[in-house]
Design a protein around this motif. Sequence first.
Motif, PDB file in Angstrom:
ATOM      1  N   ARG A 103       0.799  -1.231   0.000  1.00  0.00           N
ATOM      2  CA  ARG A 103       0.000   0.000   0.000  1.00  0.00           C
ATOM      3  C   ARG A 103       0.825   1.270   0.000  1.00  0.00           C
ATOM      4  NH1 ARG A 103      -5.170  -0.550   3.778  1.00  0.00           N
ATOM      5  NH2 ARG A 103      -5.756   1.266   2.545  1.00  0.00           N
ATOM      6  N   THR A 104       2.125   1.180   0.281  1.00  0.00           N
ATOM      7  CA  THR A 104       2.921   2.404   0.368  1.00  0.00           C
ATOM      8  C   THR A 104       4.036   2.494  -0.670  1.00  0.00           C
ATOM      9  OG1 THR A 104       4.410   1.406   1.986  1.00  0.00           O
ATOM     10  CG2 THR A 104       2.505   2.649   2.843  1.00  0.00           C
ATOM     11  N   SER A 105       4.221   1.461  -1.484  1.00  0.00           N
ATOM     12  CA  SER A 105       5.299   1.505  -2.471  1.00  0.00           C
ATOM     13  C   SER A 105       4.779   1.047  -3.835  1.00  0.00           C
ATOM     14  CB  SER A 105       6.467   0.617  -2.038  1.00  0.00           C
ATOM     15  OG  SER A 105       6.145  -0.747  -2.218  1.00  0.00           O
ATOM     16  N   GLY A 143      -5.274   1.245  -2.194  1.00  0.00           N
ATOM     17  CA  GLY A 143      -4.622   2.548  -2.138  1.00  0.00           C
ATOM     18  C   GLY A 143      -3.823   2.703  -0.862  1.00  0.00           C
ATOM     19  N   PRO A 144      -3.261   3.892  -0.673  1.00  0.00           N
ATOM     20  CA  PRO A 144      -2.429   4.113   0.523  1.00  0.00           C
ATOM     21  C   PRO A 144      -3.271   4.037   1.799  1.00  0.00           C
ATOM     22  CG  PRO A 144      -2.673   6.147  -0.730  1.00  0.00           C
ATOM     23  CD  PRO A 144      -3.314   5.059  -1.536  1.00  0.00           C
ATOM     24  N   PRO A 145      -2.643   3.620   2.896  1.00  0.00           N
ATOM     25  CA  PRO A 145      -3.393   3.532   4.152  1.00  0.00           C
ATOM     26  C   PRO A 145      -3.818   4.925   4.610  1.00  0.00           C
ATOM     27  CG  PRO A 145      -1.063   3.158   4.540  1.00  0.00           C
ATOM     28  CD  PRO A 145      -1.245   3.255   3.056  1.00  0.00           C
ATOM     29  N   PRO A 146      -4.942   4.999   5.305  1.00  0.00           N
ATOM     30  CA  PRO A 146      -5.401   6.305   5.784  1.00  0.00           C
ATOM     31  C   PRO A 146      -4.443   6.863   6.826  1.00  0.00           C
ATOM     32  CG  PRO A 146      -6.720   4.551   6.732  1.00  0.00           C
ATOM     33  CD  PRO A 146      -5.800   3.915   5.734  1.00  0.00           C
ATOM     34  N   GLY A 147      -4.410   8.173   6.918  1.00  0.00           N
ATOM     35  CA  GLY A 147      -3.584   8.832   7.920  1.00  0.00           C
ATOM     36  C   GLY A 147      -4.210   8.720   9.295  1.00  0.00           C
ATOM     37  N   VAL A 148      -3.578   9.316  10.252  1.00  0.00           N
ATOM     38  CA  VAL A 148      -4.100   9.321  11.618  1.00  0.00           C
ATOM     39  C   VAL A 148      -5.265  10.305  11.673  1.00  0.00           C
ATOM     40  CG1 VAL A 148      -3.530   9.773  14.027  1.00  0.00           C
ATOM     41  CG2 VAL A 148      -1.811   8.804  12.501  1.00  0.00           C
ATOM     42  N   PRO A 149      -6.418   9.890  12.200  1.00  0.00           N
ATOM     43  CA  PRO A 149      -7.559  10.810  12.284  1.00  0.00           C
ATOM     44  C   PRO A 149      -7.238  12.058  13.104  1.00  0.00           C
ATOM     45  CG  PRO A 149      -8.222   8.564  12.814  1.00  0.00           C
ATOM     46  CD  PRO A 149      -6.729   8.574  12.723  1.00  0.00           C
TER      47      PRO A 149
END
Length: 181
Positions: A103-105, A143-149
């Motif tokens: 998910r990040t590369s 897709g990329p993982p969600p950020g920190v809420p």
Amino acid sequence: MRARTRTRRGLTHDARSDADGAAAVGAAPSAPTRPGESTARRVLRVKDLLDRDFAGRWDLGSMARAAHLSPTHFRRCFLRAFGRSPSAYLTARRIERAQWLLRTSDLPITQIARHVGYESLGTFTRTFHRMVGRTPSAHRSLGPPPGVPACVVRSASTPHRGAEPTGESSGRVRGGATSGA
């Protein structure tokens, strides 16, 4: 270095020193032990070793050698301490890392499989699907993982009543009284 040793039954055989024996077998790096170190501590050291080198060629024998225990006793102690076998733990670590890389590369799936310790793409895909519930390519499509809420960031950065001061200029002294006016 070879030396003749005598067993309890009076038989003699060639024996190697520990350093030569480990090098000859191609053993994994040994976790340093201290005299009197508990079995639980040795098992924890091997777990830490697996966390650092999850892509290495680990088998039960090399893990047990790193803990200076027999394979059966090591497996039993690891299962008791962490709730899963050493091989199940290692597989989970590898798949967790693969999920993150997918998910990040933009690395190809084959390269990710090799990076996390799988030589066979088929074995990697089958294991990934069994543990995650989808194929590596389907996982990548999320897709990329969600950020920190934002609420978590706010909560972490907001000072809480009764918390220890973080700096010298906090205006608090021992006992909770404020300095100044």
